[in-house]
Motif scaffolding. Sequence first.
Motif, PDB file in Angstrom:
ATOM      1  N   ILE B 392      -8.504  -2.201  -1.024  1.00 13.84           N
ATOM      2  CA  ILE B 392      -8.065  -1.164  -0.099  1.00 13.84           C
ATOM      3  C   ILE B 392      -9.222  -0.276   0.327  1.00 13.84           C
ATOM      4  CG2 ILE B 392      -5.697  -1.128  -0.958  1.00 13.84           C
ATOM      5  CD1 ILE B 392      -6.477   1.486  -2.427  1.00 13.84           C
ATOM      6  N   ASP B 393      -9.056   0.324   1.483  1.00 15.59           N
ATOM      7  CA  ASP B 393     -10.097   1.189   2.013  1.00 15.59           C
ATOM      8  C   ASP B 393      -9.687   2.652   1.983  1.00 15.59           C
ATOM      9  OD1 ASP B 393     -11.657  -0.969   2.530  1.00 15.59           O
ATOM     10  OD2 ASP B 393     -11.076  -1.153   4.632  1.00 15.59           O
ATOM     11  N   LEU B 394      -8.379   2.872   1.938  1.00 12.99           N
ATOM     12  CA  LEU B 394      -7.902   4.251   2.027  1.00 12.99           C
ATOM     13  C   LEU B 394      -6.674   4.410   1.137  1.00 12.99           C
ATOM     14  CD1 LEU B 394      -7.868   7.035   3.612  1.00 12.99           C
ATOM     15  CD2 LEU B 394      -6.222   5.919   5.138  1.00 12.99           C
ATOM     16  N   ALA B 395      -6.612   5.520   0.442  1.00  9.85           N
ATOM     17  CA  ALA B 395      -5.430   5.831  -0.354  1.00  9.85           C
ATOM     18  C   ALA B 395      -4.984   7.245  -0.009  1.00  9.85           C
ATOM     19  CB  ALA B 395      -5.749   5.718  -1.840  1.00  9.85           C
ATOM     20  N   VAL B 396      -3.710   7.415   0.243  1.00 10.65           N
ATOM     21  CA  VAL B 396      -3.174   8.755   0.510  1.00 10.65           C
ATOM     22  C   VAL B 396      -1.951   8.939  -0.371  1.00 10.65           C
ATOM     23  CG1 VAL B 396      -2.418  10.393   2.274  1.00 10.65           C
ATOM     24  CG2 VAL B 396      -3.839   8.450   2.925  1.00 10.65           C
ATOM     25  N   ALA B 397      -1.832  10.111  -0.956  1.00 11.04           N
ATOM     26  CA  ALA B 397      -0.657  10.390  -1.772  1.00 11.04           C
ATOM     27  C   ALA B 397      -0.184  11.800  -1.466  1.00 11.04           C
ATOM     28  CB  ALA B 397      -0.999  10.240  -3.254  1.00 11.04           C
ATOM     29  N   GLY B 398       1.049  12.044  -1.837  1.00 10.42           N
ATOM     30  CA  GLY B 398       1.554  13.414  -1.723  1.00 10.42           C
ATOM     31  C   GLY B 398       2.105  13.760  -0.353  1.00 10.42           C
ATOM     32  N   ALA B 399       2.204  12.764   0.535  1.00 15.08           N
ATOM     33  CA  ALA B 399       2.847  13.025   1.823  1.00 15.08           C
ATOM     34  C   ALA B 399       4.111  12.165   1.890  1.00 15.08           C
ATOM     35  CB  ALA B 399       1.906  12.679   2.960  1.00 15.08           C
ATOM     36  N   ASP B 400       4.865  12.246   2.962  1.00 12.55           N
ATOM     37  CA  ASP B 400       6.106  11.472   2.991  1.00 12.55           C
ATOM     38  C   ASP B 400       5.982  10.241   3.881  1.00 12.55           C
ATOM     39  OD1 ASP B 400       6.258  12.423   5.566  1.00 12.55           O
ATOM     40  OD2 ASP B 400       7.514  14.116   4.979  1.00 12.55           O
ATOM     41  N   THR B 401       6.977   9.417   3.830  1.00 12.80           N
ATOM     42  CA  THR B 401       6.923   8.146   4.550  1.00 12.80           C
ATOM     43  C   THR B 401       6.818   8.357   6.055  1.00 12.80           C
ATOM     44  OG1 THR B 401       9.324   8.120   4.326  1.00 12.80           O
ATOM     45  CG2 THR B 401       8.071   6.715   2.853  1.00 12.80           C
ATOM     46  N   ASP B 402       7.434   9.405   6.529  1.00 12.86           N
ATOM     47  CA  ASP B 402       7.352   9.682   7.970  1.00 12.86           C
ATOM     48  C   ASP B 402       5.909   9.907   8.381  1.00 12.86           C
ATOM     49  OD1 ASP B 402      10.047   9.503   8.057  1.00 12.86           O
ATOM     50  OD2 ASP B 402      10.372  11.679   7.828  1.00 12.86           O
ATOM     51  N   PHE B 403       5.229  10.679   7.561  1.00 12.65           N
ATOM     52  CA  PHE B 403       3.814  10.943   7.857  1.00 12.65           C
ATOM     53  C   PHE B 403       2.994   9.665   7.822  1.00 12.65           C
ATOM     54  CE2 PHE B 403      -0.495  12.014   6.326  1.00 12.65           C
ATOM     55  CZ  PHE B 403      -0.915  12.697   7.454  1.00 12.65           C
ATOM     56  N   TYR B 404       3.324   8.806   6.851  1.00  8.80           N
ATOM     57  CA  TYR B 404       2.571   7.551   6.741  1.00  8.80           C
ATOM     58  C   TYR B 404       2.778   6.696   7.985  1.00  8.80           C
ATOM     59  CZ  TYR B 404       1.905   8.843   1.862  1.00  8.80           C
ATOM     60  OH  TYR B 404       1.564   9.495   0.745  1.00  8.80           O
ATOM     61  N   ARG B 405       4.003   6.669   8.447  1.00  9.05           N
ATOM     62  CA  ARG B 405       4.278   5.895   9.667  1.00  9.05           C
ATOM     63  C   ARG B 405       3.494   6.464  10.839  1.00  9.05           C
ATOM     64  NH1 ARG B 405       7.749   2.171   9.115  1.00  9.05           N
ATOM     65  NH2 ARG B 405       9.194   2.169   7.358  1.00  9.05           N
ATOM     66  N   GLU B 406       3.477   7.759  10.898  1.00  7.13           N
ATOM     67  CA  GLU B 406       2.731   8.462  11.948  1.00  7.13           C
ATOM     68  C   GLU B 406       1.251   8.072  11.900  1.00  7.13           C
ATOM     69  OE1 GLU B 406       3.597  12.697  11.607  1.00  7.13           O
ATOM     70  OE2 GLU B 406       1.566  13.090  12.355  1.00  7.13           O
ATOM     71  N   LEU B 407       0.743   8.096  10.672  1.00  2.00           N
ATOM     72  CA  LEU B 407      -0.668   7.787  10.466  1.00  2.00           C
ATOM     73  C   LEU B 407      -0.975   6.349  10.885  1.00  2.00           C
ATOM     74  CD1 LEU B 407      -2.854   9.641   9.229  1.00  2.00           C
ATOM     75  CD2 LEU B 407      -2.614   8.348   7.109  1.00  2.00           C
ATOM     76  N   VAL B 408      -0.085   5.454  10.471  1.00  3.63           N
ATOM     77  CA  VAL B 408      -0.263   4.037  10.775  1.00  3.63           C
ATOM     78  C   VAL B 408      -0.325   3.834  12.283  1.00  3.63           C
ATOM     79  CG1 VAL B 408       0.946   1.816  10.779  1.00  3.63           C
ATOM     80  CG2 VAL B 408       0.726   3.130   8.653  1.00  3.63           C
ATOM     81  N   GLU B 409       0.549   4.516  12.994  1.00  4.58           N
ATOM     82  CA  GLU B 409       0.576   4.354  14.435  1.00  4.58           C
ATOM     83  C   GLU B 409      -0.650   4.978  15.093  1.00  4.58           C
ATOM     84  OE1 GLU B 409       4.296   5.383  16.665  1.00  4.58           O
ATOM     85  OE2 GLU B 409       5.009   3.963  15.111  1.00  4.58           O
ATOM     86  N   LYS B 410      -0.966   6.186  14.646  1.00  7.48           N
ATOM     87  CA  LYS B 410      -2.063   6.938  15.240  1.00  7.48           C
ATOM     88  C   LYS B 410      -3.378   6.166  15.137  1.00  7.48           C
ATOM     89  CE  LYS B 410      -4.250  11.504  14.882  1.00  7.48           C
ATOM     90  NZ  LYS B 410      -4.313  11.867  16.290  1.00  7.48           N
ATOM     91  N   PHE B 411      -3.609   5.563  13.960  1.00  7.72           N
ATOM     92  CA  PHE B 411      -4.904   4.885  13.763  1.00  7.72           C
ATOM     93  C   PHE B 411      -4.777   3.372  13.834  1.00  7.72           C
ATOM     94  CE2 PHE B 411      -5.561   9.066  11.958  1.00  7.72           C
ATOM     95  CZ  PHE B 411      -6.747   9.425  12.585  1.00  7.72           C
ATOM     96  N   ASP B 412      -3.612   2.922  14.254  1.00 10.18           N
ATOM     97  CA  ASP B 412      -3.394   1.514  14.471  1.00 10.18           C
ATOM     98  C   ASP B 412      -3.753   0.686  13.242  1.00 10.18           C
ATOM     99  OD1 ASP B 412      -2.595  -0.683  15.872  1.00 10.18           O
ATOM    100  OD2 ASP B 412      -4.560  -0.989  16.837  1.00 10.18           O
TER     101      ASP B 412
END
Lengths: 225, 740
Positions: B392-412
């Motif tokens: 893996i290249d990036l790990a994020v914790a402590g946020a919610d799934t909505d944010f993760y989806r947002e992140l995934v879309e934003k940075f493709d």
Amino acid sequence: MKILEVENLVKTYGKGENKVHAVDHVSFSVEEGEFVAIVGASGSGKSTLLHLLGGVDRPTSGKVLINGEDIYKLSDDALAIFRRRQVGIIYQFYNLIPILNVVENITLPCDLDGKRVDKKRLKNLLDTLGLNDRKSHLPNQLSGGQQQRVSIGRALINDPAIILADEPTGNLDSKSGEEILTLMKLSNQKYHQTIIMITHDLEIASQADRVITFEDGKIIKDERA
Amino acid sequence: MKVLEKLTIASLRENKRRTLVTVLGVMLSSALILAVVGMVTSIQKMMIDWTVADTGDYHDMYEEVPVEDLKYIEENAHVEKYYYSTPLTENELGDDYETYQEYQHAAYTKSQYQPLATLPADAKGKYNIYVRYDQPKDYATIRDGILDALESSGAGYINTRTNSELLRYEGVMGDSTLSALYHMAAIVIGIIVVTSIFVIRNSFSISATERARQFGMLSSIGATPRQIRHNVLFEGLVIAVLGIPLGIILGVIAVLILVAVMNILLSGMMVADVTFSMPFWIFPVTIGLSFVTVILSSLLPAIRTGKLAPIDAIRGSNDTKIKSKKLHTPGFIRGIWGVGGVLAYKNLKRSRKKYRTTVISIVLSVATFVGLSSFLSYGMKASSTIYGNSSIDLAVAGADTDFYRELVEKFDLKDYAYYARTNALDIGLALVNHEYFEDFAQSVGVNAKDYNKVMLMNDWTMVAEETGQYRVERAHPDLRDGDEIDVELIGWSSEETLNLDTGESQHNYKTYDTSGNIKLPVTKLIDEKPLGFENYYGTLSFVSEDYYQRDRLDVDNDTFQLFAANIDDVKPIIAYLDEVEASGRFERIFYDDVKETQAQSRRIYLLISIFLYGFVAVVTLIGVTNIFNTITTNIALRAKEFAMLRSVGMTDREFKRMVRLESLMYVSKALIIGLPIGLLLSYGIYKSLAEAMDFGYIFPWSAVIISIVAVSILIGIIMRYSVKQVEKQNIIETIRDENI
Ligand SMILES: Nc1ncnc2c1ncn2[C@@H]1O[C@H](COP(=O)(O)OP(=O)(O)O)[C@@H](O)[C@H]1O
Ligand SMILES: [Mg+2]
């Protein structure tokens, strides 16, 4: 006056069944100004004896006194200095230093002593040795006889008490050998130089004052002319 | 020049190749010494810069010095520079603890003070003065002097605070890091000096042996042992004068390069760059140590040469003495290698001494190589355990799934997964976002269309053995695909929170539905671990996030973690996350640029490799110079023997065979001794590191194989080369050459 006294000199090589008595309880003495020839079969111990006389080897037991000085009682350094000043050794194969020229080879003992070379003595020697026109030649540019003459010069430069020569003519043609012998006799007569020379040429030996015959490390005959 | 010295120079000239190689050896060893010391001083400089950047460039801070008494500081001869800052007044400080803390911190950081020159002319009141002394060693005496002056002027008692961190790194106060560094350097230098003495000594031995006849002749016409000894030492002097300056130049270049490489590899990881720094004392120390190395190297041969009876020296009968002991040559040698073999064998057996030096040089190089390379493989293993060889290249914790989806879309993001791990069951259960779950299930051969029913289980667990090492085994050996497992719901979990006001910690208990056990069907037992779990050991089940109602398991939305792989550039994402964190949207958001962390650990590993392999390489090179010298000389000394063998009709083939066998004997003997020593060393290193690691002894196979191959090739080449040199000579001249 006795210049050299040898008492019960022994040199053995090896151990057990391989033991060789190269010099076997030898005693004799040499007077100042004597010209002594040592003869004997090859392997009889002549060279070993000569090396012991010159202080270049160490005896198993016994004494060598030169001018009354027991040379093997001296420290290594003192013995070296003694060799430098009192003994001149001439080998069958000259043992010159290849990178030094004739004059440098001859004056080597003086240099080791840190002594200024006596110019007159050097010139005299070069004249006597017939090397005046070869002064700056390197050993490999000289004939065998000339090289041997250089090594005689080297032995004589410090005016030693005694000259030891190990078959000095053995490697030379008869004419060159004759010249070398003449030179040795000359220094013996002119400077009263004591000489001990190994040879297996009886003709040459017969020209000496005294002939010592060696066999199996022992003196078996000692005749004066 | 004296005649003896002239002879030495001439002999050095005549043996150009050997002289060169010896000079090279001396050069390498002094370069190595300088490089080690230079690296240490440069790292020390880095620590100082670091401290200066953090705390400021001062040794003592004088608190609240009245402006009219500043002259007592200014005028002290030992004060090199000084700065000021204005102390806060009681009023400004007030009762506010936070302001006070800030002030306390500010008082010791550089940003808060300024050069005294900028002090306004009409300044009044009191100032904190930061002083740098010209002789940090005497800081206490200088300070006492200033304080006495201040006190007697009526300024009263002035508080001071010493910047002990800076004093420590400047080497004034004891510092464990620094002294560890210096100790290590001392040990390494010790090893270098001993190795070099050993190796360089050989060159002098060889030269002394070769010149033995000359020495014998000189001694028979009256050179004293002292003169001879001095002559050998003089040779050392000449070699030192040639080698050491070159070594110093090389060492300086090496440090410059190493510093640059360190800065490139460690860029972004450190507060301050490593600065090339070589205080003047390094040079006399290096010259001194190298000189001692050379002199000690030539001392032994010198003493030995001086002791020889002249006639023995003329005959060359000591170092080259051949033992005449009876020898039985093993039949297979004659069988395989013929006459040449027998001769080679006898040569090796009867003049061991000459071979010993070569063998020892090889042993030394092989042992250091094997030992240190296993040190390196432990380093690699340890760093991969810590940082993982995670994909893996990036790990994020402590946020919610909505944010993760947002992140995934934003940075493709293409390859990603998010998980929650629940503790409500007595086995780990990871809820995976169903897009990734479907892909992962497919990759292990499970059709996960109906992802609500599929559970994949990784059932491996790590078991500690008594030896302290770990073994991986199945946690439920009887479990098969399709079996159901009984899982107990755990009744509660606790969460510890720290009350910042009271400093007390507080447990918040959460209660779950404990309506007894549930049965979970295991669709497939897998060996693979999904994204982000590469280094996870322990039983873990993977299900789609929809598999089990979140409510029942009571997974908080913010316990989800995001792992993403194959990201080209993590930096913008991190920058975005920085913004998110600053915005306060999530209280406990945590993120890690795993790609960068791993790259850093790889770079550190690379750096350590460069240092260690560089060290091994130079030690080996010093060894090689020696092996080269010994072998070429041994062969050259046997020129006469070779010429004779050929003159009596030894064929080239037989001759080559003989040489080959000798090489083989060298190599096998050296390896038989060197490899076990190296392995012992590597095991010792393992033992000393064992506590810090949780893995077993790694047998350094590759190092062993490399050693065998490299030594064989090296010896082969050197032997062939030396024999070629000899073969060029004319047979008759060679034989006649050595009459005595
Ligand atoms: N270095 C040595 N080691 C062993 N034996 C030796 C050594 N030097 C000479 N010998 C032995 O001592 C004996 C005398 O040798 P040497 O004095 O050279 O005889 P010569 O000069 O009369 O021909 C010989 O048998 C020889 O084998
Ligand atoms: Mg003889």
